[in-house]
Design an enzyme around this catalytic site. Structure first.
Site, mmCIF file in Angstrom:
data_model
loop_
_atom_site.group_PDB
_atom_site.id
_atom_site.type_symbol
_atom_site.label_atom_id
_atom_site.label_comp_id
_atom_site.label_asym_id
_atom_site.label_seq_id
_atom_site.Cartn_x
_atom_site.Cartn_y
_atom_site.Cartn_z
ATOM 1 N N HIS B 225 0.855 -1.421 -0.130
ATOM 2 C CA HIS B 225 0.013 0.020 0.004
ATOM 3 C C HIS B 225 0.887 1.300 -0.047
ATOM 4 O O HIS B 225 0.486 2.171 -0.691
ATOM 5 C CB HIS B 225 -0.831 -0.122 1.288
ATOM 6 C CG HIS B 225 -1.899 1.086 1.042
ATOM 7 N ND1 HIS B 225 -3.260 0.810 1.063
ATOM 8 C CD2 HIS B 225 -1.690 2.332 1.387
ATOM 9 C CE1 HIS B 225 -3.976 1.843 0.891
ATOM 10 N NE2 HIS B 225 -3.194 2.894 1.148
ATOM 11 N N HIS B 288 -10.434 2.481 -1.700
ATOM 12 C CA HIS B 288 -10.642 2.180 -0.414
ATOM 13 C C HIS B 288 -11.353 0.855 -0.429
ATOM 14 O O HIS B 288 -12.495 0.959 -0.063
ATOM 15 C CB HIS B 288 -11.226 3.400 0.384
ATOM 16 C CG HIS B 288 -10.510 3.587 1.738
ATOM 17 N ND1 HIS B 288 -11.285 3.919 3.019
ATOM 18 C CD2 HIS B 288 -9.366 3.448 2.283
ATOM 19 C CE1 HIS B 288 -10.520 4.106 3.968
ATOM 20 N NE2 HIS B 288 -9.339 3.672 3.342
#
Lengths: 259, 952
Positions: B225, B288
């Site tokens: 990430h 997300h």
């Protein structure tokens, strides 16, 4: 002549403050963005202004109910200043969240800060926030802000709690008798109509009201969002108008002090 | 003492919240509910006199015009067939209404309330079995990830935890490879063996064990990430090793194009391009996905909240001016009994996600103007939620300065245990038990805290009160301070970080991903002024450390060092492993399907398809006009309900200069060939810009890759192909990439162990600067008798198309992009539009020419007569294929009758032809190659088909 001074009130969660300032400035006013804390601590005073504008937004997140927390701050902590401001013949406008604040603070339908609310704005019948353009019938009233406007204007609404509800039938009759109903949702021909022309289920399609003097005005639609000709949702079809329908609201207010 | 106050709509008033339960239950097949009553409940902790309780109820909580209340009692009590259930947030979950209530009670002049909590109670009348009640609670009323049913006698308020301090070392030096991997797994570090071994070696050299916080910080910084290690790593593909594929494709094209108006690319939180002499605009799109799968509302909420902080953390901070959102969900008409275990129903996911974006974006006062929604079964366990934000920033404020000796100040929200392990967990796959792991990672945002943060930060920026800024996103303070102080080093005293509640360990404080926090570096001489400014608008700002010059990150807790890492090892120590990538075209049988006879009916069905139909239900819930810059709204036309190609916004109210935003996305093509999916997405995003009157000049792109697990070579191979297409296509169009992000491991493991990957999905977002927004053109037909033109070549490219799927065929002939030809076409059309020859323009995308014509007609309220025989085409000789091929780089253009000669002159030598005219008769009529009428449909009926599907 000195410019007409406008206080655009900010609080946590205000969000139409800058375009509201822009609108007042564009018609010759001089608007300041003032945080509520400055009024509460006394570093800024309402006395120095002629117009108080409570703009749209979600003050304090609209937590508990829309506009409630800021309304209580005005009612409980600034009552004297507001009373003096009004008595001095000045103007107050609340747009969208600002309208919710004025109603819940006891500034509309008449100045009465004793917490005996007569009118409220509650959840839309659709159960959700909606952004859409509406047709509004501009009634002949004493409202300073809408003088000389055409009978039907177009403005956008964008809210979740805009349904006007009265405490009882007497309140509604009084609003009518005293000519306090300024704007009503209608269809494009000017007739009363249901959803979505009336976007929230307001009683009698009421979109904006003023106090008896016409100097306190609250409305759910956003006049600052129909200011520039490119705001009009059909300008690519109809061509560019000279100005948006909302301009008059701000110009009337500023010119009120020039007469 | 606890006071409980409940309030509800008066019984004779319509209550939309109660109504939502009735209709939601009907969706679940439960039709026996007669009525629902809904109650807001507030709990207050503290000693209150009865008069004070009444004042709080009457003057604060209750709207006396519409509501009734009860103090320490109930407005109604369940009896007979009525059933009462009360739901509240789990401890530690943000309860923003409770926070506001605390403040508002003090405004009443009432002291002594120490804490507040909200709940909601439903009283449901009707005969229901226990199983049905459970279904209603779980599927409708609450999400167990962050809420629960209040039990009798439950303690509503958290008892005060003690701050704990115990320095924890993780024994690593002697660990075997198996033990290293066990540590990685047990601590949810998501580090592989090579990475764990590199850490072991580093600490062996230091001759000490790492502390827990050091290990966590490394895991966070090295997570996929945060580091994008896959695409910036080494990839073996087609027999050669590519060193940093991202650099070789996306970055490379930008470097080679070398546009002077690209002011800051790929180095800050968002890419920055020139807007005008004084201002620049920046744009960032994030995903997300995993949080939204678990808790759609909170996930989307914090998704949009997070991406807003990217432009805010770019340069010295940009003012957020536009939001975008693009979603991929499973089919919303899926039967509940067909859902895999651990998966929320797609309709619930969609409703929650839209509400999450709506509530955050609207409260922030940022218009949400551009987006898309796409449905496919493969998103069932792993929906995708892309959130974007554009910011406006003065051009002289796009650089940060980091120097030793500045104060590190955390501004905004408080730190809690929320969001622990978001960065690392989002780098793993989801599975049917993910709810457990994620319960700490999913949060609910508090937009008003963020709004105050924006308001004050921009003032501080303009007064020059700080030198550098960044956001606390994934990885929290660890990532923010670790990144920003990379060149200097920093020391932080963790006990100074303001907490939501006691009991957090130093490690939790450092890696918490609590929302609404920014970090700024303040020069010592500006500190007092900065702190006073934030305090003046009730924004919390706290000094937590200083920048140093020793290039180390040093963490202390109550004076004791709990972690110390070299910045160099932290940021450069990640071992680069070679990942294998292969790509083989999928085996797709060429099958023509059964050609349809009634093409009018086909058109209705394609218009009603979820991926084509009107998204008005979503769009209207977003305030797309706040900030008053709206020029071209997402919905256009005579009734404000036609699908605009792109949005146009004026960020400066005193100027006609505007920003155009658009996007391109077609995962169906990704399943056939990611290369052509990527090229098509770029073409689509760009033609949307062109369609509204923009041009290729001053247009920049963003990439967001959402892929399956790229440790699997076939997944990674597709990704490499898509990245190559990005290079090839953008290079020819001359449109640089300015920012991007990838989200890998979007797979869902079912109970039976099967791993379902999302389709290879690339979202391309385009941003363009338009000099004069009054030149904009919308897609709705304007005037009867104006001629209609087709611009662009129609080919036999039905692979991945709606039509082929509808008629049961399959084909690998996915639409290609001839970027060289497309560029010429785009430029010519753009010039013709600038010259004022065009009345309406719409691009052909899903559903091809047929859908484009129908949409233009019903948006404009006029009919059209069209003849396919004139259509510029290559290798197509069937009406159905001409009408529904999804070839790229095509537009339907309504030309002003008096300007048609000029228009044709400007498109000379390029594929275009007059195919018909606008008519008054409210019907879309299409003549086929044989001269007979193949479609004749009333536009009102076409619109109805298009609107019905998602009219919720």
């Amino acid at each position: 002549m000195a410019k007409v001074r406008v206080l655009v009130l900010r609080a946590a969660g205000s969000n139409c403050d800058q375009e509201t300032k822009f609108a007042f400035d564009a018609v010759g006013g001089q608007a300041d963005l003032v945080h509520i804390n400055r009024l509460l601590e006394g570093t800024v005073s309402l006395r120095d202004y002629q117009i108080l504008a409570v703009p749209g937004g979600f003050t304090y997140g609209d937590d508990i109910s829309a506009g409630k927390v800021l309304a209580n701050q005005l009612r409980l902590k600034l009552a004297d200043q507001l009373q003096d401001f009004y008595t001095a013949g000045k103007l107050i406008i609340g747009i969208c969240n600002g309208f919710q604040v004025l109603v819940k603070a006891g500034l509309l339908p008449r100045l009465d800060l004793s917490a005996g609310q007569e009118v409220t704005l509650t959840y839309n019948d659709s159960g959700k926030f909606e952004d859409r353009w509406v047709y509004l019938h501009v009634n002949q009233t004493s409202c300073v802000f809408t003088q000389g406007m055409p009978q039907i204007v177009r403005l956008p609404v964008a809210h979740a709690e805009g349904k006007l509800v009265v405490r009882n039938e007497t309140v509604l009759q009084e609003l009518k008798q005293k000519m306090q109903i300024v704007l009503q949702y209608v269809d494009k021909d000017g007739n009363p109509a249901g959803y979505p022309m009336n976007p929230n289920g307001s009683i009698e399609g009421i979109a904006g009201i003023c106090d008896e003097s016409g100097r306190i005005f609250g409305l759910m639609p956003h006049p600052e969002r129909h200011f520039h000709p490119t705001h009009h949702p059909q300008w690519t079809r109809l061509g560019l108008a000279k100005e948006g329908d909302g301009v008059a609201v701000f110009r009337n207010a500023v010119n009120y002090f020039k007469a | 003492m606890i006071t409980r106050i409940e309030r509800a709509h008066k019984a004779d008033l319509f209550d939309p919240e109660a109504q939502a339960v009735v209709s939601g239950a009907a969706d679940l097949g439960i039709k026996t509910i007669e009525r629902v009553f809904f109650f807001h409940v507030t709990y207050l902790l503290g000693d209150l006199a009865p008069a004070d309780k009444r004042r709080i109820a009457e003057e604060l909580l209750t709207d006396r015009v519409t509501q009734d209340y009860a103090v320490d009692g109930y407005l109604r009590r369940a009896a007979g067939d009525a059933w009462s259930v009360e739901i509240t947030y789990n401890r530690g979950v943000t309860d923003m209404v409770a926070e506001t209530t605390l403040k508002a009670v003090r405004d009443l002049g009432i002291e002594g309330v120490q804490d507040a909590k909200t709940a909601r109670r439903y009283e449901i009348i009707g005969r229901l079995s226990d199983a049905q009640k459970e279904l209603i609670v779980q599927k409708l009323l609450m999400n167990k990830v962050n809420e629960h049913v209040v039990q009798p006698g439950e303690e509503i308020f958290m008892s005060k935890a003690e701050d704990r301090f115990e320095l924890v070392y993780v024994p690593l030096l002697q660990a075997s490879p198996e033990e290293l991997m066990r540590i990685s797994r047990e601590r949810d570090l998501f580090l592989n063996l090579a990475e764990m071994s590199a850490i072991q070696e580093h600490f062996r050299r230091l001759k000490r064990e790492p502390t827990d916080v050091e290990l966590e910080m490394l895991a966070q910084t090295w997570s996929e990430h945060c580091s994008h290690k896959t695409l910036t790593g080494l990839v073996e593909y087609n027999g050669e090793v590519i060193d940093n594929p991202l650099k070789k494709t996306i970055f490379q094209v930008t470097r080679e194009l070398n546009k002077p108006w690209c002011l800051s690319v790929f180095k800050d939180n968002a890419g920055v391009i020139e807007f005008d002499d004084q201002y620049a605009v920046c744009f960032k799109v994030e995903t997300h996905n995993h949080p939204s799968a678990m808790e759609p509302y909170g996930g989307a909420n914090t998704g949009i909240g997070g991406v807003i902080r990217d432009p805010l953390g770019t340069g010295l901070g940009a003012k957020p001016i536009i939001n975008t959102d693009v979603f991929c969900f499973g089919p919303v008409d899926m039967r509940h009994e067909d859902l895999p275990k651990g998966v929320l129903h797609p309709k619930r996911v969609m409703q929650g996600v839209v509400a999450g974006v709506r509530d955050y974006g609207n409260r922030m006062g940022i218009p949400t103007c551009n987006g898309a929604v796409f449905f496919d079964e493969r998103y069932l366990g792993n929906p995708l939620v892309f959130c974007g934000n554009v910011g406006l920033i003065p051009r002289n404020m796009i650089e940060k300065t980091v120097t030793a000796g500045d104060y590190i100040v955390v501004v905004g929200g408080r730190t809690g245990r929320d969001g622990i392990h978001g960065a690392t967990a989002s780098s793993g796959e989801l599975h049917s038990e993910s709810e457990e792991i994620w319960s700490g990672a999913v949060q609910i945002g508090n937009p008003i805290v963020e709004k105050k943060l924006v308001d004050t930060l921009l003032q501080a920026r303009d007064r020059g009160l700080y030198r550098a800024i960044t956001d606390c996103g994934a990885g929290g303070l660890s990532s923010a301070v670790g990144e920003l102080a990379k060149s200097t080093g920093a020391e932080v005293d963790l006990e100074k970080v303001p907490l939501k509640y006691h009991g957090l360990t130093y490690m939790e404080i450092w890696i918490s991903e609590a929302q609404e926090r920014m970090v700024i570096f303040v020069p010592p001489e500006k500190l007092d002024e900065a702190l006073a400014l934030f305090a003046s608008e009730d924004v919390e700002a706290t000094v937590i450390g200083r920048t140093t010059g020793d290039k180390k990150i040093r963490l202390r807790y109550q004076g004791q060092v709990v972690g110390e890492l070299d910045m160099e090892f932290l940021h450069e120590g990640l071992p680069r492993i070679v990942r294998k990538a292969v790509w083989q075209p999928p085996q797709i049988v060429e099958s023509p399907g059964k050609p349809a006879h009634d093409l009018g009916q086909v058109l209705h069905r394609i218009l009603a398809a979820p991926n084509v139909c009107s998204k008005e239900w979503v769009i209207r819930q977003y305030d797309h006009e706040v900030q008053a810059g709206s020029v071209l709204k997402p919905l256009v036309g005579v009734e404000n309900d036609g699908p605009g190609d792109a949005c146009i916004v004026r960020p400066r109210l005193d100027s006609l200069r505007a920003v155009i935003l658009s996007n391109g996305l077609n995962p169906k093509y990704g399943l056939i060939d990611p290369y052509w999916m990527a090229a098509s997405a770029i073409d689509e995003a760009l033609r949307n810009i062109i369609a509204v009157g923009g041009s290729l000049e001053r247009t920049a792109l963003l990439d967001n890759f959402c892929w399956g697990n790229t440790d699997k070579p076939d997944r990674l191979g597709g990704l490499i192909r898509a990245a190559q297409a990005c290079y090839d296509t953008a290079k020819i169009f001359g449109t640089p990439f300015i920012s991007g992000k990838d989200s890998l491991n979007n797979e869902f493991q079912t109970e039976t162990g099967e791993s379902i990957a999302v389709p290879p999905t690339l979202l391309i977002s385009a941003i363009s600067v338009m000099e004069d927004c009054t030149k904009a053109v919308s897609m709705d037909l304007k005037r009867p008798e104006n001629p209609l033109y087709m611009v662009g070549l129609t080919k036999n490219e039905l692979g991945g198309s709606h039509y082929l799927e509808l008629i049961g065929g399959s084909s690998a002939a996915v639409p290609h992009v001839d970027a060289k030809a497309a560029k010429k076409l785009f430029q010519a059309l753009s010039a013709a539009m600038a010259a004022g020859t065009v009345a309406a323009c719409h691009d052909c995308s899903e559903g091809g020419l047929g859908v484009a014509l129908a949409e233009m007609a019903f948006a404009g309220g006029w009919g059209a007569d069209v003849d396919l025989s004139a259509l510029p085409a290559e290798g197509v000789d069937r009406d159905d294929l001409l009408l529904f091929s999804e070839s790229n780089s095509r537009f339907v253009v309504e030309v002003k009758a008096e300007k048609s000669r000029e228009f044709e002159e400007m498109l000379k030598g390029l594929p275009h032809a007059k195919i018909g005219r606008v008519t008054k008769d409210n019907r879309l009529r299409i003549k086929g190659l044989g001269g007979d009428e193949i479609v004749s449909e009333p536009i009102a009926a076409l619109k109805e088909s298009w609107q019905t599907t998602l009219r919720w």
